[in-house]
Scaffold this motif. Structure first.
Motif, mmCIF file in Angstrom:
data_model
loop_
_atom_site.group_PDB
_atom_site.id
_atom_site.type_symbol
_atom_site.label_atom_id
_atom_site.label_comp_id
_atom_site.label_asym_id
_atom_site.label_seq_id
_atom_site.Cartn_x
_atom_site.Cartn_y
_atom_site.Cartn_z
ATOM 1 N N SER A 151 0.687 -1.236 -0.003
ATOM 2 C CA SER A 151 -0.060 0.136 -0.021
ATOM 3 C C SER A 151 0.869 1.335 -0.242
ATOM 4 C CB SER A 151 -1.042 0.297 1.226
ATOM 5 O OG SER A 151 -1.635 -0.965 1.581
ATOM 6 N N PRO A 172 -4.295 3.881 4.438
ATOM 7 C CA PRO A 172 -3.525 3.722 2.878
ATOM 8 C C PRO A 172 -4.623 4.284 1.991
ATOM 9 C CG PRO A 172 -4.806 1.930 3.981
ATOM 10 C CD PRO A 172 -4.811 2.952 5.140
ATOM 11 N N SER A 175 -3.819 0.481 -2.635
ATOM 12 C CA SER A 175 -3.316 -0.841 -2.247
ATOM 13 C C SER A 175 -3.712 -1.640 -3.316
ATOM 14 C CB SER A 175 -3.930 -1.469 -0.952
ATOM 15 O OG SER A 175 -4.189 -0.580 0.113
#
Length: 192
Positions: A151, A172, A175
């Motif tokens: 990520s 994140p 990803s």
């Protein structure tokens, strides 16, 4: 080009929209909100270009608002037609920092995608703080070296000078997900 309006309400708003004008409000620090109307095409022109809603707008007309700088704070659209119904403009001071949302643009094709993974684009925009002159049109993230099960987090995003991100640094943004079900099925031995 804006015009001040003294009358407000649903009926007046309908009349304005019928005359190709959008009802709106201009507000900001140290001022009372002011009801205005804006030509529909002028609003479209102000939003054209890469910055979209984050474009800086110079207000023309409107008495004391003339030559003020503003940014679109809220834009209401008709649910069926998609046309603008109402706009809120935030009058800004070019020397004071703003908190706004800036779109994220992904660049490149991830290594993980070439290996059969899928892109999980979790955050299409980031909440940032900067001076009005430093507002980026978008924030670009290069994902070419991103492998499966990896990520890019908020704290790993390269920001333009003078721009500070306000989102959680550990969140994140993008990803690469693997094909978990297929890999798990291939790992299990065949049952006779």
């Amino acid at each position: 080009n804006i015009e001040l309006r003294s009358k407000t309400g649903k009926g007046i708003s309908r009349q304005l929209r019928g005359a190709d004008r959008i009802p709106g409000v201009v507000y900001g620090k140290g001022m009372d909100p002011m009801a205005v109307s804006i030509n529909y095409r002028d609003l479209l022109a102000a939003m054209s270009g890469e910055g979209g809603r984050n474009n800086l707008i110079t207000l023309v007309g409107g008495g004391s608002l003339d030559q003020s700088m503003a940014i679109i704070a809220d834009l209401q659209r008709d649910a069926v037609k998609g046309t603008f119904k109402h706009v809120d403009l935030h009058r800004i001071n070019m020397n004071e920092k703003l908190r706004i949302k800036v779109p994220v643009v992904l660049k490149g094709t991830a290594i993980g995608v070439k290996e059969g993974g899928l892109v999980d684009f979790a955050h299409h925009e980031l909440h940032v703080e900067c001076l009005p002159a430093n507002i980026p049109d978008h924030i670009e993230i290069d994902i070419a070296n991103l492998a499966v099960a990896h990520s890019i987090h908020v704290n790993e995003v390269t920001l333009p000078e003078g721009v500070k991100v306000l989102d959680n640094p550990k969140t994140p943004v993008v990803s690469i997900l693997g094909r978990a079900k297929e890999e798990a099925a291939a790992a299990e031995p065949a049952v006779a």
